[in-house]
Design a protein around this motif. Structure first.
Motif, PDB file in Angstrom:
ATOM      1  N   LEU A   1      22.241  24.081  47.043  1.00  0.00           N
ATOM      2  CA  LEU A   1      22.348  24.554  45.752  1.00  0.00           C
ATOM      3  C   LEU A   1      21.207  24.003  44.741  1.00  0.00           C
ATOM      4  CD1 LEU A   1      25.945  25.060  45.081  1.00  0.00           C
ATOM      5  CD2 LEU A   1      24.450  26.559  45.883  1.00  0.00           C
TER       6      LEU A   1
ATOM      7  N   ALA B   1      29.159  25.322  40.207  1.00  0.00           N
ATOM      8  CA  ALA B   1      28.277  25.885  41.092  1.00  0.00           C
ATOM      9  C   ALA B   1      28.845  26.154  42.348  1.00  0.00           C
ATOM     10  CB  ALA B   1      27.061  24.742  41.326  1.00  0.00           C
TER      11      ALA B   1
ATOM     12  N   ASP C   1      30.763  29.069  42.252  1.00  0.00           N
ATOM     13  CA  ASP C   1      30.175  30.406  42.014  1.00  0.00           C
ATOM     14  C   ASP C   1      29.009  30.867  42.816  1.00  0.00           C
ATOM     15  OD1 ASP C   1      31.985  30.741  39.884  1.00  0.00           O
ATOM     16  OD2 ASP C   1      30.551  30.106  38.592  1.00  0.00           O
ATOM     17  N   LYS C   2      28.175  29.824  43.411  1.00  0.00           N
ATOM     18  CA  LYS C   2      27.109  30.150  44.089  1.00  0.00           C
ATOM     19  C   LYS C   2      27.146  30.182  45.826  1.00  0.00           C
ATOM     20  CE  LYS C   2      24.390  28.692  40.345  1.00  0.00           C
ATOM     21  NZ  LYS C   2      23.290  27.644  39.855  1.00  0.00           N
TER      22      LYS C   2
ATOM     23  N   GLN D   1      33.989  33.864  47.598  1.00  0.00           N
ATOM     24  CA  GLN D   1      34.315  32.744  46.766  1.00  0.00           C
ATOM     25  C   GLN D   1      35.686  32.174  47.211  1.00  0.00           C
ATOM     26  OE1 GLN D   1      35.457  33.849  42.297  1.00  0.00           O
ATOM     27  NE2 GLN D   1      33.302  32.719  42.148  1.00  0.00           N
TER      28      GLN D   1
END
Length: 530
Positions: A196, A213, A216-217, A225
């Protein structure tokens, strides 16, 4: 706040040691009760093996961790039974529910000969010792524990930590001379950071942004998720609340001195459970919880579930002493320094002194062979005995390199390290030194410890040994205060209790006599401080 760590040798420690080694303490009722049952000292060898010529059997009550196999199958107990002529039958109780079973053991007075890996608090040791259920050990140490006696001479703080003001010792600790075995490291998923394009967090605000992060990423790349940004153990023992609290408290200027929620400020004891910094800490954890950054199972998961999560690689940030539980994916994680909090605090508040796990071993009043039992446990406070306990059999489980035991590659590949030793899972009564710590203190763990070292407190005071009358007062006060604090802090974190009720929370702490408890700790600290 960057402060260096050092060990302490106090006047009271020297006094406690001199009382112990000279055998000057007065006889205890339990000694008299037990004298008719004891094996004659002539039957017990003070040096060498076997410990007794005629075989004897002992029953011991013990905690068993999820990573362990049955004690009867461990090389250490199989081989040591032959070496010592003492056969031990263990009653093994899982970590989850162990405290309740231990309480019941003493309440019913159905006692074993000894408690091994018993997790006795100082207050419990005094309570059961003064009740005559545990016997005093100071004279037995002097006569039948040359290894432990030598450690007490080398580290006088051991005597201070385990000796009551009356001169009695009711339980033996784990002795940890290697610093990395006294702290939980802060492990972060560096593979996720790299993916990330994130930097290691330096502040609590940085950590919040990193956890968002992670949530969510999709750093694990499965399109779901399902990542766990942050998790921790569900139980740290009554009085320290959820483990997540002492793991994060240093960022808010909150230390854990004297084995409790205590700051030492200009030689003044401050129990911080009701102060504004603790409020800020709980508000921060509430923010993480409400935004699904803190694992909701942090309040209920078993030790086995927590360890499994470490090994899954699907956790962003967690805490543990070593990397044993995630060895196959160790490159995915790195240790980080304590986080700087909103007021500039950056303290490694969690940690232990050289005498760790103070109530690891105790002998009960029903034991007919207390001298032989002391010789039996004393072996594990030697390098040789600790090596057998931790590493098993040379050639089969480990090999020596420059005199240091290392698990063989073949044995490591089996993944059965925790099955052959009771040290895995913590709390076993023995010596943990540089010479026997290769598995728990590999280079990755050493590097993680270096990140913590600059932020360790200058002095880490162990829980004090109160006199018997004071210990009873502390026990009563803490029973109510600890239960209330644990319950309410959990409610604050989960949002079940609004922070609008903070004044009521503080008022209830006052009603539960937190000020009186603080004074008792102040008096104890005044006796041991340098």
């Amino acid at each position: 706040m960057m402060i260096k760590q050092r060990s302490t040798i106090t006047a009271s420690a020297m006094l406690a040691l001199s009382l112990t080694l000279a055998g000057c303490s007065s006889s205890h009722d339990a000694d008299n009760k037990n004298s008719s049952k004891e094996a004659s000292s002539s039957e017990v060898s003070k040096t060498g093996f076997p410990i007794v010529q005629e075989p004897i059997k002992l029953k011991m009550f013990s905690r068993i961790a999820p990573v362990n196999g049955p004690f009867k199958d461990m090389p250490v107990f199989q081989d040591y039974a032959k070496q010592s002529n003492i056969d031990v039958e263990f009653t093994e109780v899982p970590t989850d529910g162990f405290q309740e079973k231990k309480n019941l053991l003493f309440a019913s007075n159905e006692l074993p000969d000894a408690l091994f890996r018993s997790s006795l608090t100082s207050l419990e040791a005094i309570r059961y010792g003064t009740a005559g259920q545990l016997i005093p050990l100071e004279n037995l140490i002097n006569d039948y524990a040359p290894n432990f006696k030598k450690l007490m001479e080398q580290y006088p703080e051991i005597g201070s930590a385990i000796t009551t003001p009356e001169g009695h010792i009711y339980a033996l600790p784990t002795v940890v001379t290697v610093g990395a075995a006294r702290t939980d490291k802060k492990w972060i998923n560096q593979a996720w950071l790299k993916k990330l394009n994130l930097q290691e967090p330096q502040t609590t605000e940085d950590l919040y942004n990193v956890l968002v992060a992670f949530r969510d990423k999709d750093p694990n790349g499965n399109g779901k998720q399902d990542e766990i940004p942050l998790t921790a153990r569900a139980s740290a023992g009554v009085g320290l609340g959820l483990p997540i609290i002492p793991m994060m408290s240093g960022s808010f200027g909150l230390d854990t001195q004297l084995g409790y929620n205590i700051n030492l400020v200009d030689d003044k004891v401050e129990i911080w459970m009701g102060n504004d910094r603790n409020k800020e800490l709980l508000q921060y954890l509430n923010k993480l919880y409400s935004e699904k950054l803190l694992d909701p199972e942090v309040f209920s998961q078993t030790e086995a579930q927590y360890i499994a999560k470490q090994g899954s690689g699907n956790v962003g940030f967690f805490f543990d002493q070593t990397n044993n539980s995630f060895l196959p994916i160790q490159d995915q994680y790195t240790g980080i320094a304590p986080l700087e909090g909103p007021h500039g605090d950056r303290l490694q508040s969690q940690g232990a002194p050289v005498p760790r796990d103070l109530g690891s071993f105790a002998i009960t009043s029903v034991n007919k062979h207390p001298e032989a039992t002391m010789r039996w446990i004393d072996y594990f406070y030697s390098e040789e005995g600790s090596t057998l306990l931790r590493f098993g059999r040379e050639g089969e489980n480990y090999e020596l390199k420059d005199g240091i035991p290392y698990y063989t590659e073949q044995f490591l590949n089996t993944g059965n390290q925790g099955k052959i030793t009771p040290y895995a899972g913590g709390g076993a009564p023995h010596l943990i030194s540089e010479n026997v710590a290769s598995f728990i203190n590999p280079p990755q763990v050493q590097e993680a410890q270096k990140k913590l070292d600059p932020y360790m407190p200058e002095v880490r005071y162990a829980a004090p040994m109160f006199d018997e009358e004071t210990a009873k007062k502390v026990d009563v006060l803490r029973n109510d205060l600890d239960k209330y604090y644990d319950e309410q802090s959990t409610k604050f974190i989960t949002g079940a209790l609004s922070f609008d009720k903070w004044d009521d929370f503080q008022a209830t702490l006052k009603k539960l006599k937190i000020d009186e408890l603080q004074k008792l700790y102040q008096d104890a600290y005044d006796k041991v401080k340098q």
